[in-house]
Design an enzyme around this catalytic site. Structure first.
Site: not given
Length: 649
Positions: A447, A444, A440-441
């Site tokens: 991105h 980020h 998940h991290e």
């Protein structure tokens, strides 16, 4: 090329910050008063100043979160008013606003920067009369201080509590790694210490056999930082006042000005529809759990502190599976390497360990290369420690962009988690949930790191609407359930044997175990947050509102001492105010994108991954996410994909 992570003198830091801000004031004054009218001479240098300030201040705010001490707290608390005053001056600089408003520009990226800048000035009160501008400045400063106070109260309360268990039978049946982590010698006697730090707290709430101790821990967790009640009242009153000053009916309406969702009704309707879709299945899930707890231990009244414990047992019975079976296969170091290999393969980049200064011995920095050229840097700080705030997050530091002199800057980011630390007996072992968190991290981080915009204000995660910023993180985490991905790094830490197909199938099978109850919980948080910001709630009204929402979303009534809001850092200290719904809002995009990119053999369709990198990740905030999505797949995201992801029937 990259900044070096270091702060030479914490005591001196606020003074150095003040000096930097005064230098920036002079440059801004020159930009405001000179004759220049072009984007290149106004907004380009202003973005350079933003980057410079971020480069200087981020290390302190980061240290205050990951190496919290009296020194970092003092430096941070002294710096916040300086920054707040500076940003208020900037936001209310009418002459600069008029100058920016008059800029004419053709480039798509620059147009978006201009649009965001004008909007930001208006939302900061640039058009208000002088007395109201002054009040806006006071509000901004006070909100910064209160947000930090909320966080600090929570951290102090978390660190202040410990549960000492003396009898070995009260940890019987727990995973050995959790027992080892809790074991301590006090006065020559072996005891087991559990705290409110998440790895320790969750370990006992999930596996701890003594119901009374679970109750005690749960109560300690749910009653942390009672002084935050007063902080919450002040935060809510100030946010409401701020929105009124700007002509909005509420803070929720004000917040939507910068979001993907257009209307308050859209958010409320979306959340209620999600709750309605989940409710029938959630009732069945709870009935099954109650029957199981009764059959297993004769529990007549299942309560909150029983849920984690009996859910884990039920999962084990139903699927012959629990997290302890996968934990030995997920060695932190191997999982991290596997993740880097996957990202390398999918997005045509390579990671090489970087020999650079860091803030702690366990931090692992890597340089990123694209087509043989250095393109970014990432730092991983993954293990729990006392001076680190709980949770997991990505923090951006440097940004990929082209400055006013035409020089290209590269991006860097930090990933912070709180995984079980390495002990003398075992390496850091991750639960499958932790693997999902890391993915998940990383979603980020890439991105931000794969941003290719020339304009700093829309590059990476900058300028991305708050309620779609979770899309790339949720998208990547979905792949952490795929066997093709897991078998790349799932090897037993002692024997080296690969994780079995059977175990990987169970991970996938159990993914949506109690999914409907999970959705209701998220809807509860989201509705509470959003409705809380649609009016002004104070004192007991806050609890009354939460209780009212729980009548629909909470199938087990929490005890009256449960003050969940006092620990709801996301909305009172983390920027999610009137925006917690964004997790689910963005999940529509991530679920739809996931099914579009899924490949059973490799886990990922490489051609689609290439498009995802080019259209979604590289474009940052240069276009609205819905437009980028349309460009990438030629259609809108389908809400039904979210229901499909959770296998809700």
């Amino acid at each position: 090329m990259f900044q070096e992570f270091k702060i030479n003198n914490l005591e001196q830091f606020p003074k150095d910050l003040d000096t930097l801000l005064n230098e920036q004031r002079e440059i801004i004054n020159d930009i405001t008063t000179n004759e220049e009218t072009s984007y290149a001479k106004i907004l380009k240098p202003l973005q350079d100043l933003d980057e410079k300030l971020g480069l200087f201040f981020t290390p302190l705010s980061h240290l205050n979160s990951v190496m919290n001490s009296e020194e970092t707290q003092k430096a941070y608390e002294e710096s916040i008013p300086l920054l707040s005053k500076f940003s208020s001056e900037m936001a209310q600089n009418e002459a600069l606003f008029k100058k920016i408003e008059a800029i004419k520009i053709d480039s798509k990226e620059a147009k978006k920067v201009l649009e965001h800048e004008v909007r930001s000035f208006v939302l900061s009160g640039v058009n208000l009369p002088e007395d109201k501008k002054k009040r806006m400045e006071e509000i901004s400063l006070k909100l910064s201080e209160l947000s930090n106070q909320f966080s600090q109260n929570l951290l102090d309360a978390t660190n202040a509590y410990e549960l000492i268990i003396e009898d070995e039978k009260d940890v019987e049946g727990m995973p050995q790694s959790d027992i080892d982590a809790a074991k301590e010698e006090i006065d020559g006697k072996t005891v087991y210490k559990f705290t409110l730090q998440i790895p320790s707290y969750l370990a006992y709430m999930t596996y701890g056999p003594n119901r009374e101790y679970r109750k005690e821990l749960s109560k300690a967790y749910a009653t942390r930082a009672p002084e935050n009640a007063e902080v919450i009242d002040q935060i809510l009153a100030l946010k409401y006042e701020k929105s009124q000053l700007l002509g909005f009916s509420s803070y929720a309406q004000y917040a939507l000005e910068t979001r993907d969702a257009s209307h308050e009704d859209d958010v409320i309707t979306f959340l209620n529809e999600l709750a309605d879709a989940a409710l029938p299945q959630a009732k069945n899930e709870l009935a099954e759990l109650k029957a199981f707890a009764h059959k297993t231990d004769g529990i007549e009244n299942l309560v909150g502190y029983d849920v984690g414990y009996y859910s884990e047992k039920l999962k084990k019975e139903k699927f012959d599976f629990d997290d302890t079976m996968t934990k030995p296969y997920f060695v932190q170091e191997k999982v991290l390497q596997g993740l880097l290999d996957i990202v390398s393969e999918l997005f045509a980049v390579t990671f090489k360990p970087a020999n650079v200064p860091t803030w702690h011995a366990c931090v692992k920095p890597f340089d990123i290369f694209e087509e043989g050229k250095l393109s970014g840097r990432i730092y991983f700080d993954l293990e729990a420690r006392k001076e680190k705030r709980g949770g997991a997050w990505m923090n951006d530091w440097e940004t990929h962009y082209e400055d006013s002199k035409g020089e290209t800057h590269l991006a860097s980011a930090f990933i912070v988690c709180n995984f079980s630390p390495t002990t003398q007996k075992t390496p850091s072992l991750l639960r499958h949930d932790d693997v999902v968190t890391l993915f998940h991290e990383m979603g980020h981080a890439i991105h931000h790191l794969f941003g290719k915009c020339k304009e700093r204000s829309v590059s990476g995660i900058n300028g991305v609407a708050w309620d779609v910023v979770e899309f790339p993180s949720q998208f990547l985490e979905n792949f952490a359930y795929e066997a093709a991905i897991l078998k790349r790094f799932g090897f037993h830490y002692e024997t080296g044997e690969p994780i079995s197909d059977d175990l990987m199938a169970k991970i996938k099978e159990t993914k949506n175990f109690q999914a409907a109850l999970g959705i209701l919980r998220q809807v509860e948080f989201s509705l509470f947050d959003f409705v809380l910001h649609q009016d002004l709630y104070q004192g007991e009204e806050v609890q009354t509102l939460l209780d009212g929402i729980r009548e629909k979303t909470s199938l087990l009534t929490p005890p009256s001492y449960n003050k969940f809001q006092h620990g709801f850092a996301h909305i009172f200290a983390g920027g999610y105010a009137a925006g917690y719904y964004s997790y689910k809002w963005a999940e529509v995009l991530s679920a739809d994108a996931f099914f579009s990119c899924l490949d059973d053999e490799s886990g990922f369709d490489k051609e689609r991954a290439k498009g995802y990198k080019e259209y979604i990740l590289a474009s940052g905030g240069a276009l609205e996410m819905s437009e980028l999505y349309q460009e990438w797949l030629g259609r809108k995201a389908d809400v039904k994909s979210l229901i499909k992801l959770y296998e809700i029937v």
